[in-house]
Each structure stands twice: as C-alpha cells, then as structure tokens.
Motif scaffolding. Structure first.
Motif, PDB file in Angstrom:
ATOM      1  N   ALA A 134       0.833  -1.217   0.000  1.00  0.00           N
ATOM      2  CA  ALA A 134       0.000   0.000   0.000  1.00  0.00           C
ATOM      3  C   ALA A 134       0.864   1.262   0.000  1.00  0.00           C
ATOM      4  O   ALA A 134       0.595   2.209  -0.748  1.00  0.00           O
ATOM      5  CB  ALA A 134      -0.937  -0.009   1.205  1.00  0.00           C
TER       6      ALA A 134
ATOM      7  N   HIS B  16      -3.094 -16.237  -3.151  1.00  0.00           N
ATOM      8  CA  HIS B  16      -4.335 -16.959  -3.439  1.00  0.00           C
ATOM      9  C   HIS B  16      -5.049 -16.292  -4.619  1.00  0.00           C
ATOM     10  O   HIS B  16      -5.894 -16.896  -5.248  1.00  0.00           O
ATOM     11  CB  HIS B  16      -5.266 -16.939  -2.215  1.00  0.00           C
ATOM     12  CG  HIS B  16      -4.774 -17.806  -1.091  1.00  0.00           C
ATOM     13  ND1 HIS B  16      -5.548 -18.143  -0.012  1.00  0.00           N
ATOM     14  CD2 HIS B  16      -3.581 -18.392  -0.880  1.00  0.00           C
ATOM     15  CE1 HIS B  16      -4.856 -18.907   0.807  1.00  0.00           C
ATOM     16  NE2 HIS B  16      -3.651 -19.066   0.306  1.00  0.00           N
ATOM     17  N   THR B  17      -4.725 -15.030  -4.838  1.00  0.00           N
ATOM     18  CA  THR B  17      -5.279 -14.310  -5.979  1.00  0.00           C
ATOM     19  C   THR B  17      -4.269 -14.409  -7.124  1.00  0.00           C
ATOM     20  O   THR B  17      -3.056 -14.476  -6.885  1.00  0.00           O
ATOM     21  CB  THR B  17      -5.520 -12.843  -5.619  1.00  0.00           C
ATOM     22  OG1 THR B  17      -4.294 -12.279  -5.142  1.00  0.00           O
ATOM     23  CG2 THR B  17      -6.567 -12.704  -4.519  1.00  0.00           C
TER      24      THR B  17
ATOM     25  N   GLU C 169       9.407   3.695   7.042  1.00  0.00           N
ATOM     26  CA  GLU C 169       9.190   2.253   7.250  1.00  0.00           C
ATOM     27  C   GLU C 169       9.967   1.818   8.488  1.00  0.00           C
ATOM     28  O   GLU C 169      11.162   2.057   8.592  1.00  0.00           O
ATOM     29  CB  GLU C 169       9.656   1.473   6.009  1.00  0.00           C
ATOM     30  CG  GLU C 169       9.806  -0.021   6.191  1.00  0.00           C
ATOM     31  CD  GLU C 169       8.551  -0.741   6.689  1.00  0.00           C
ATOM     32  OE1 GLU C 169       7.464  -0.539   6.123  1.00  0.00           O
ATOM     33  OE2 GLU C 169       8.665  -1.511   7.684  1.00  0.00           O
TER      34      GLU C 169
ATOM     35  N   TRP D 278       5.819  -9.597   4.171  1.00  0.00           N
ATOM     36  CA  TRP D 278       5.903 -10.773   3.301  1.00  0.00           C
ATOM     37  C   TRP D 278       7.178 -11.565   3.548  1.00  0.00           C
ATOM     38  O   TRP D 278       7.215 -12.771   3.350  1.00  0.00           O
ATOM     39  CB  TRP D 278       5.771 -10.362   1.832  1.00  0.00           C
ATOM     40  CG  TRP D 278       4.333 -10.113   1.488  1.00  0.00           C
ATOM     41  CD1 TRP D 278       3.662  -8.940   1.634  1.00  0.00           C
ATOM     42  CD2 TRP D 278       3.378 -11.065   1.026  1.00  0.00           C
ATOM     43  NE1 TRP D 278       2.351  -9.098   1.277  1.00  0.00           N
ATOM     44  CE2 TRP D 278       2.138 -10.385   0.888  1.00  0.00           C
ATOM     45  CE3 TRP D 278       3.432 -12.421   0.703  1.00  0.00           C
ATOM     46  CZ2 TRP D 278       0.979 -11.028   0.452  1.00  0.00           C
ATOM     47  CZ3 TRP D 278       2.272 -13.049   0.253  1.00  0.00           C
ATOM     48  CH2 TRP D 278       1.069 -12.358   0.135  1.00  0.00           C
TER      49      TRP D 278
ATOM     50  N   VAL E 124       7.144   5.188  13.070  1.00  0.00           N
ATOM     51  CA  VAL E 124       6.361   6.379  13.432  1.00  0.00           C
ATOM     52  C   VAL E 124       5.597   6.061  14.717  1.00  0.00           C
ATOM     53  O   VAL E 124       4.819   5.110  14.767  1.00  0.00           O
ATOM     54  CB  VAL E 124       5.396   6.764  12.289  1.00  0.00           C
ATOM     55  CG1 VAL E 124       4.529   7.945  12.696  1.00  0.00           C
ATOM     56  CG2 VAL E 124       6.179   7.076  11.016  1.00  0.00           C
TER      57      VAL E 124
ATOM     58  N   LEU F 236      -4.669  -6.835  -2.830  1.00  0.00           N
ATOM     59  CA  LEU F 236      -3.608  -6.146  -3.583  1.00  0.00           C
ATOM     60  C   LEU F 236      -4.220  -5.325  -4.715  1.00  0.00           C
ATOM     61  O   LEU F 236      -3.828  -4.189  -4.961  1.00  0.00           O
ATOM     62  CB  LEU F 236      -2.593  -7.161  -4.130  1.00  0.00           C
ATOM     63  CG  LEU F 236      -1.726  -7.804  -3.043  1.00  0.00           C
ATOM     64  CD1 LEU F 236      -0.970  -9.009  -3.602  1.00  0.00           C
ATOM     65  CD2 LEU F 236      -0.748  -6.798  -2.453  1.00  0.00           C
TER      66      LEU F 236
HETATM   67  C1  FAD Z   1      -1.039 -14.622   4.934  1.00  0.00           C
HETATM   68  C2  FAD Z   1      -1.585 -13.571   4.014  1.00  0.00           C
HETATM   69  C3  FAD Z   1      -1.805 -13.850   2.672  1.00  0.00           C
HETATM   70  C4  FAD Z   1      -2.311 -12.889   1.799  1.00  0.00           C
HETATM   71  N1  FAD Z   1      -2.534 -13.223   0.490  1.00  0.00           N
HETATM   72  C5  FAD Z   1      -3.070 -12.313  -0.335  1.00  0.00           C
HETATM   73  C6  FAD Z   1      -3.342 -12.653  -1.705  1.00  0.00           C
HETATM   74  O1  FAD Z   1      -3.148 -13.775  -2.147  1.00  0.00           O
HETATM   75  N2  FAD Z   1      -3.843 -11.680  -2.510  1.00  0.00           N
HETATM   76  C7  FAD Z   1      -4.134 -10.416  -2.057  1.00  0.00           C
HETATM   77  O2  FAD Z   1      -4.596  -9.599  -2.851  1.00  0.00           O
HETATM   78  N3  FAD Z   1      -3.903 -10.089  -0.765  1.00  0.00           N
HETATM   79  C8  FAD Z   1      -3.394 -10.988   0.101  1.00  0.00           C
HETATM   80  N4  FAD Z   1      -3.171 -10.648   1.419  1.00  0.00           N
HETATM   81  C9  FAD Z   1      -3.649  -9.350   1.914  1.00  0.00           C
HETATM   82  C10 FAD Z   1      -2.756  -8.115   1.589  1.00  0.00           C
HETATM   83  O3  FAD Z   1      -2.602  -7.977   0.206  1.00  0.00           O
HETATM   84  C11 FAD Z   1      -1.394  -8.166   2.231  1.00  0.00           C
HETATM   85  O4  FAD Z   1      -1.516  -8.289   3.618  1.00  0.00           O
HETATM   86  C12 FAD Z   1      -0.558  -6.924   1.895  1.00  0.00           C
HETATM   87  O5  FAD Z   1       0.753  -7.112   2.359  1.00  0.00           O
HETATM   88  C13 FAD Z   1      -1.118  -5.663   2.529  1.00  0.00           C
HETATM   89  O6  FAD Z   1      -0.268  -4.585   2.212  1.00  0.00           O
HETATM   90  P1  FAD Z   1      -0.120  -3.313   3.150  1.00  0.00           P
HETATM   91  O7  FAD Z   1       0.908  -2.456   2.537  1.00  0.00           O
HETATM   92  O8  FAD Z   1      -1.473  -2.751   3.407  1.00  0.00           O
HETATM   93  O9  FAD Z   1       0.365  -3.867   4.551  1.00  0.00           O
HETATM   94  P2  FAD Z   1       1.720  -4.612   4.950  1.00  0.00           P
HETATM   95  O10 FAD Z   1       2.196  -5.491   3.876  1.00  0.00           O
HETATM   96  O11 FAD Z   1       1.417  -5.215   6.294  1.00  0.00           O
HETATM   97  O12 FAD Z   1       2.763  -3.416   5.121  1.00  0.00           O
HETATM   98  C14 FAD Z   1       2.668  -2.460   6.141  1.00  0.00           C
HETATM   99  C15 FAD Z   1       4.055  -1.885   6.393  1.00  0.00           C
HETATM  100  O13 FAD Z   1       3.947  -0.817   7.346  1.00  0.00           O
HETATM  101  C16 FAD Z   1       5.047  -0.898   8.245  1.00  0.00           C
HETATM  102  N5  FAD Z   1       4.628  -0.205   9.482  1.00  0.00           N
HETATM  103  C17 FAD Z   1       3.636  -0.560  10.318  1.00  0.00           C
HETATM  104  N6  FAD Z   1       3.530   0.328  11.329  1.00  0.00           N
HETATM  105  C18 FAD Z   1       4.495   1.273  11.118  1.00  0.00           C
HETATM  106  C19 FAD Z   1       4.881   2.444  11.827  1.00  0.00           C
HETATM  107  N7  FAD Z   1       4.255   2.827  12.933  1.00  0.00           N
HETATM  108  N8  FAD Z   1       5.911   3.183  11.339  1.00  0.00           N
HETATM  109  C20 FAD Z   1       6.554   2.818  10.184  1.00  0.00           C
HETATM  110  N9  FAD Z   1       6.220   1.684   9.481  1.00  0.00           N
HETATM  111  C21 FAD Z   1       5.189   0.934   9.935  1.00  0.00           C
HETATM  112  C22 FAD Z   1       5.255  -2.387   8.404  1.00  0.00           C
HETATM  113  O14 FAD Z   1       6.565  -2.672   8.885  1.00  0.00           O
HETATM  114  C23 FAD Z   1       5.019  -2.900   6.989  1.00  0.00           C
HETATM  115  O15 FAD Z   1       6.202  -2.915   6.225  1.00  0.00           O
HETATM  116  C24 FAD Z   1      -2.639 -11.599   2.295  1.00  0.00           C
HETATM  117  C25 FAD Z   1      -2.432 -11.309   3.652  1.00  0.00           C
HETATM  118  C26 FAD Z   1      -1.919 -12.279   4.499  1.00  0.00           C
HETATM  119  C27 FAD Z   1      -1.729 -11.933   5.969  1.00  0.00           C
END
Ligand code: FAD
Length: 377
Positions: A15, A53-54, A34, A43, A100, A356
């Motif tokens: 994201a 899974h997608t 980060e 990941w 943060v 995603l």
């Molecule tokens: C086991 C699993 C399988 C998944 N499989 C799929 C799939 O097949 N297809 C799909 O579309 N989605 C899937 N997802 C859902 C989703 O796409 C993922 O979780 C994705 O990584 C979410 O991205 P994100 O950037 O929102 O969060 P994250 O990947 O969790 O990234 C958040 C980041 O923020 C950082 N952070 C957090 N707090 C702070 C702070 N206070 N200060 C600075 N940095 C911070 C963390 O260290 C991390 O690097 C899956 C999720 C899980 C848990």
C-alpha cells in the motif's frame, strides 16, 4: 527539526509503495517511513508455503505487472522480489528503521513523529497494514494449557510440529492453508471452525476466481450469486456434507453487504474430505492437555495455532485524529477522504475481490485527490 515533503507515507508494504508511485506519477514527492529495514517486510516473515491466493494478473500494483515468469500464483519469495523491483522501477527510497510513534496536527498539515526521521507535510497516508495487530481470543482455562499457543502470524512451517497433535483455530485463508501445510507434512491436525462460511474454488474451468468475481459485478450481487451457485457447487461439492455450515448469503452478497471475505479453497476441502484434516466445532474451554469442544468430546492436543485474524487499533498512532476510526480503532474508510483533511488510509479495510488489487485502486484514488488539492492550493 522535522523534514518537510509533499506527502508522508507510513509503511513500505504494497500500500505504501503503490501510493508513493502513484503520487510520483503526478509530480508529488512522498517520504515513505518504514519501521523495518526492507520493503515488503511483512511478506518476508509470512509462512514458507504461502503463495498468492489471488492470481498474478489481478494482484499487481499500478504501473508494473507481476512478471509472468513468477507463475499464476506467485510464491511469498516472489512477492517480496516483486515489491523490490517495484520500488526500484519508481525510484522509491523509503527511510528504513523509521518507526512512526504518532501522527499529530502541525498547523494545517501533519507531523509524523519518528525521532530523527520525523517529517511534516500537508498530507499523511497511513499504510501500516494489519500484521501488527494479531487478534487472539481467550477461552476459559487457556492459561493452564501445557503446550505452545501461537498466532498464525508466528507460524513458519510444519517442522516444529512433527509427531504432534495440533489444533488450528479458525478457517480463514491462513487457517485453511496452515492446516493443509501441516497435514501434507503428516502432522495430526484438526481444524476448529465456529461459524458458517462461504467457500469458493481458486479457479473455475481454468479461469481464476477473481476474474469471475469481477464479471459478477455486472449483476446485482444477489443475482450473480444465484447464477454462480450451481457452478460453485459443481466445483467444490457440498461443504455441508463435510460438516461445514454455509452462510445464508452467497459470496458476492456477503462481500458487498457484510464485508465477509469467502475462503478460497486451495486443497483444504479435499484434505477434510479424506480425513487428513479433522473438522471440529467451537471450543468450549482449555485444559492442561487439550481442548473441550462445545459439540464433541474433549481431545488432547500438543499445540494450538490461532488463525483468528487481525484487528487493527490505530488510536495510539493517531491520538489527535477525530471521526476517522471506529470505537476499536479501525479506520472507517480507506482509499478516500476521511473526516480529517489531509489524512488518508490505504489498504486499511480487507477487500474480498483481492486486497492487492484494491490497494492499487485506492493508491490511485488517493494520489488523484492529493494532486487535485495541490493544484487548487
Ligand atoms: C497470509 C496472508 C496472505 C495474503 N494473500 C493475499 C493474496 O493472495 N492476494 C491479495 O490480494 N492479498 C493478500 N493478502 C492481503 C494483503 O494484500 C497483504 O496483507 C498486503 O501485504 C497488505 O499490504 P499493506 O501495505 O497494506 O500492509 P503490509 O504489507 O502489512 O505493510 C505495512 C508496512 O507498514 C510498516 N509499518 C507498520 N507500522 C508502522 C509504523 N508505525 N511506522 C513505520 N512503518 C510501519 C510495516 O513494517 C510494513 O512494512 C494476504 C495477507 C496475508 C496476511
């Protein structure tokens, strides 16, 4: 003294990276803070067996498709690799080891407090994901249980469980896959499932299920579910015969009306069918050597894995923000304007049509809104 930039992004997961790239494409400069020391840190620590899974074609972030060579359902390692090449392609340089602690108002803008990496900007995008907020329910007697009780986010592979009896609690994407992982390694595994669910196949007639889900949007969800029902039954059989309860609403209606994400079957149902994964109902209580179930006799277990999901609580991160979080600290909206000017969330609300994919849509929406504001200012 904090540095200033156009936009502060907290988190360098999918994201945060997608939002930074979308902003850059609109001429805006984001500082990505980060807390870990790598992109896609979450990941990097997911369980070994994990594949998307997608499907690849519907899981890429804006501006860079996931390479075909990674296969239709890329592995965890490939997802990390993809996020690295994504950051490199758009020359995104997150500030690592920058946790943060809090985001506060700074005049009409925001200040992200991260020690020497603190930043101020008119706009802040919270892209911190769910991984830091594992949800672990409690049951009577849990503290007396003799073996390990871990959350699914701490599970890596079956090795520590060889020769043990393991209970996985919760049949979501992680619970199902971890139970399958354990069963394939010959571990004696049971799965405790509490409520009704919807299950969909990963593919229907060789076409990824997400493609069908998107086509389903041509019709109202309830109608699309009715059309799809015989096909789904043909693809996965009767889940009731296995002892699972089906939700009264179909998958698309449950997504639309209740935000309930269906389980994508990647082999769990076959493993339940042939007894490699035993199905159990809700847990009543724990004892020293095992678990007592609501509807079936007590059983001995050596380890418990709680695949009971995540519940973000952003109240400590956003102590001054008003009207943007619900009573338990989860964002009310994601990918669009919140009640606080200049504050956005990306990827904060699970999407059933692929998180995603949804992150990509939200990142573009946020970047458009921020660029509009910047032009108007
Ligand atoms: C086991 C699993 C399988 C998944 N499989 C799929 C799939 O097949 N297809 C799909 O579309 N989605 C899937 N997802 C859902 C989703 O796409 C993922 O979780 C994705 O990584 C979410 O991205 P994100 O950037 O929102 O969060 P994250 O990947 O969790 O990234 C958040 C980041 O923020 C950082 N952070 C957090 N707090 C702070 C702070 N206070 N200060 C600075 N940095 C911070 C963390 O260290 C991390 O690097 C899956 C999720 C899980 C848990």
């Amino acid at each position: 003294m904090a540095n200033s930039c156009d936009v502060i992004i907290i988190g360098a997961g999918p994201a945060g990276l997608a939002t930074a790239a979308a902003l850059k494409a609109r001429g805006l400069n984001a500082a990505v803070l980060e807390k870990s020391n790598a992109v896609g840190a979450v990941w990097l620590r997911h369980y070994d067996r994990l594949h998307l899974h997608t499907d690849r074609a519907r899981s890429g972030l804006p501006g860079l498709a996931i390479p075909k060579a990674y296969g239709r359902y890329p592995s965890r390692a490939r997802v990390v690799e993809y996020l690295e090449i994504y950051a490199a392609k758009f020359a995104l340089r997150p500030v690592f080891n920058a946790a943060v602690r809090a985001v506060r108002r700074d005049g009409r803008g925001w200040r992200a407090e991260a020690g020497e990496n603190s930043q101020t900007a008119p706009v802040v995008v919270v892209a911190t994901g769910l991984a830091d907020y594992p949800h672990a329910p409690t049951w009577p007697g849990m503290e007396t249980f003799d073996g390990p009780i871990l959350h699914s986010s701490s599970y890596r592979n079956p090795a520590p469980f060889t020769g043990k009896r393991v209970l996985v609690v919760g049949l979501g994407a992680s619970g199902g896959e971890i139970a399958l992982d354990l069963s394939e390694a010959g571990v004696d595994v049971a799965l405790a499932v509490r409520g009704p669910i919807n299950v969909i196949p990963r593919e229907l007639f060789g076409v990824p299920i997400l493609a069908w889900g998107l086509t389903g949007r041509l019709f109202p969800a309830r109608i699309a579910d009715k059309i799809n029902a015989p096909l789904l039954r043909f693809a996965i059989g009767s889940i009731e015969k296995l002892g699972l309860k089906r939700l009264p609403k179909g998958p698309l209606q449950s997504i639309e009306e209740d935000r309930r994400v269906p389980l994508i079957d990647i082999g769990m149902l076959d493993a339940i069918r042939d007894g490699r994964i035993k199905l159990r109902g809700d847990i009543a209580s724990f004892a020293r050597e095992g678990v007592d179930f609501e509807q079936s006799p007590a059983e001995r277990f050596d380890a418990i894995i709680l695949a009971t999901g995540f519940r973000p609580d952003l109240r400590p991160l956003l102590p001054e923000a008003r009207g943007v979080l619900n009573a338990t600290g989860a964002p009310l909206v994601s990918g669009r304007a919140t009640a606080e000017s200049g504050l956005f969330f990306c990827g904060a609300i699970p999407s059933a049509l692929g998180q995603l994919r949804q992150i990509g849509v939200e990142a573009q929406g946020i970047a458009d809104a921020v660029a509009r504001e910047a032009r108007a200012a």
